[in-house]
Design a protein around this motif. Structure first.
Motif, PDB file in Angstrom:
ATOM      1  N   UNK A 129       0.833  -1.204   0.000  1.00 20.46           N
ATOM      2  CA  UNK A 129       0.000   0.000   0.000  1.00 20.46           C
ATOM      3  C   UNK A 129       0.866   1.252   0.000  1.00 20.46           C
ATOM      4  N   UNK A 130       1.898   1.263   0.821  1.00 21.87           N
ATOM      5  CA  UNK A 130       2.813   2.413   0.868  1.00 21.87           C
ATOM      6  C   UNK A 130       3.555   2.561  -0.460  1.00 21.87           C
ATOM      7  N   UNK A 131       3.937   1.436  -1.052  1.00 19.52           N
ATOM      8  CA  UNK A 131       4.642   1.451  -2.336  1.00 19.52           C
ATOM      9  C   UNK A 131       3.792   2.122  -3.412  1.00 19.52           C
ATOM     10  N   UNK A 132       2.528   1.698  -3.531  1.00 15.03           N
ATOM     11  CA  UNK A 132       1.680   2.261  -4.588  1.00 15.03           C
ATOM     12  C   UNK A 132       1.362   3.737  -4.331  1.00 15.03           C
ATOM     13  N   UNK A 133       1.184   4.118  -3.075  1.00 14.83           N
ATOM     14  CA  UNK A 133       0.975   5.541  -2.766  1.00 14.83           C
ATOM     15  C   UNK A 133       2.209   6.350  -3.159  1.00 14.83           C
ATOM     16  N   UNK A 134       3.397   5.822  -2.830  1.00 17.05           N
ATOM     17  CA  UNK A 134       4.644   6.519  -3.181  1.00 17.05           C
ATOM     18  C   UNK A 134       4.824   6.609  -4.693  1.00 17.05           C
ATOM     19  N   UNK A 135       4.243   5.662  -5.422  1.00 15.09           N
ATOM     20  CA  UNK A 135       4.340   5.657  -6.883  1.00 15.09           C
ATOM     21  C   UNK A 135       3.291   6.562  -7.530  1.00 15.09           C
ATOM     22  N   UNK A 136       2.526   7.289  -6.704  1.00 15.65           N
ATOM     23  CA  UNK A 136       1.578   8.265  -7.234  1.00 15.65           C
ATOM     24  C   UNK A 136       0.151   7.771  -7.389  1.00 15.65           C
ATOM     25  N   UNK A 137      -0.136   6.568  -6.926  1.00 13.81           N
ATOM     26  CA  UNK A 137      -1.495   6.048  -7.010  1.00 13.81           C
ATOM     27  C   UNK A 137      -2.325   6.601  -5.858  1.00 13.81           C
ATOM     28  N   UNK A 138      -3.594   6.825  -6.130  1.00 10.83           N
ATOM     29  CA  UNK A 138      -4.525   7.377  -5.153  1.00 10.83           C
ATOM     30  C   UNK A 138      -5.457   6.278  -4.658  1.00 10.83           C
ATOM     31  N   UNK A 139      -5.603   6.193  -3.340  1.00 11.76           N
ATOM     32  CA  UNK A 139      -6.539   5.242  -2.745  1.00 11.76           C
ATOM     33  C   UNK A 139      -7.949   5.624  -3.153  1.00 11.76           C
ATOM     34  N   UNK A 140      -8.737   4.627  -3.604  1.00  9.42           N
ATOM     35  CA  UNK A 140     -10.111   4.870  -4.028  1.00  9.42           C
ATOM     36  C   UNK A 140     -11.094   4.331  -2.998  1.00  9.42           C
ATOM     37  N   UNK A 141     -10.942   3.051  -2.638  1.00  5.91           N
ATOM     38  CA  UNK A 141     -11.831   2.456  -1.643  1.00  5.91           C
ATOM     39  C   UNK A 141     -11.298   1.093  -1.228  1.00  5.91           C
ATOM     40  N   UNK A 142     -11.917   0.558  -0.178  1.00  8.90           N
ATOM     41  CA  UNK A 142     -11.571  -0.769   0.312  1.00  8.90           C
ATOM     42  C   UNK A 142     -12.734  -1.721   0.044  1.00  8.90           C
ATOM     43  N   UNK A 143     -12.403  -2.907  -0.445  1.00  6.77           N
ATOM     44  CA  UNK A 143     -13.371  -3.979  -0.628  1.00  6.77           C
ATOM     45  C   UNK A 143     -13.167  -4.943   0.540  1.00  6.77           C
TER      46      UNK A 143
END
Length: 175
Positions: free
Chosen positions: A141-155
């Motif tokens: 999760x931290x990796x993808x946030x650092x790569x510029x991805x935005x959290x949308x929602x949790x399933x």
């Protein structure tokens, strides 16, 4: 001297290389107590990688001639993606199976691979890239946030066929 990462679109002749990358990652996940990707070790391929290779959606990276990692960047939604995101009219690409060979752990290879996936998506002129990852995997999760991805929602409590788990959905909007 900085080494240059090269991205290769996998072809049928690369299937064994792709299988080796996936197997090494699945073995490493098992060694740290994770059941994630356990189907790979059972010889199952939930992503139908040979078909994805045929469609030109599988890529692998080399660094100074050594295989460093891979990713799948789907041009259209899988059933999994439809269940996670709902139908999207092919406005997005879907990033799966980002992984690196263990000898490249702790380097920038994974970030560089994601940058290359973004370039491919930009060339395809889609809205952006979507992905999912297990909510409990703090590092991912931290990796993808650092790569510029935005959290949308949790399933919550999604049945993967192996286990039930919570998944976080992320997207990256292309400029």
């Amino acid at each position: 001297m900085k080494k240059t990462l090269q991205i290769h679109q996998a072809t049928a002749k690369d299937h064994q290389v792709i299988k080796e990358i996936l197997t090494q990652t699945a073995e490493w996940l098992k060694s740290i107590g994770s059941t994630q990707w356990s189907e790979v070790l059972q010889g199952k391929d939930n992503h139908n990688t040979p078909k994805a290779i045929e469609r030109g959606e599988v890529y692998y990276a080399t660094l100074d001639g050594k295989v460093a990692g891979m990713f799948i960047l789907w041009n259209q939604q899988s059933n999994w993606d439809k269940e996670m995101w709902g139908a999207d009219n092919q406005e997005w690409m879907y990033l799966h199976r980002v992984n690196i060979m263990r000898e490249f752990a702790g380097t920038s290879v994974a970030h560089d691979i994601v940058k290359e996936a973004k370039k491919i998506a930009m060339e395809r002129q889609v809205k952006g890239i979507r992905l999912d990852c297990m909510a409990e995997k703090e590092y991912l999760n931290a990796f993808y946030k650092a790569a510029g991805f935005t959290f949308v929602k949790e399933i919550k409590n999604y049945d993967t066929g192996v286990e039930k788990a919570d998944f976080n959905l992320y997207h990256y909007l292309l400029p």
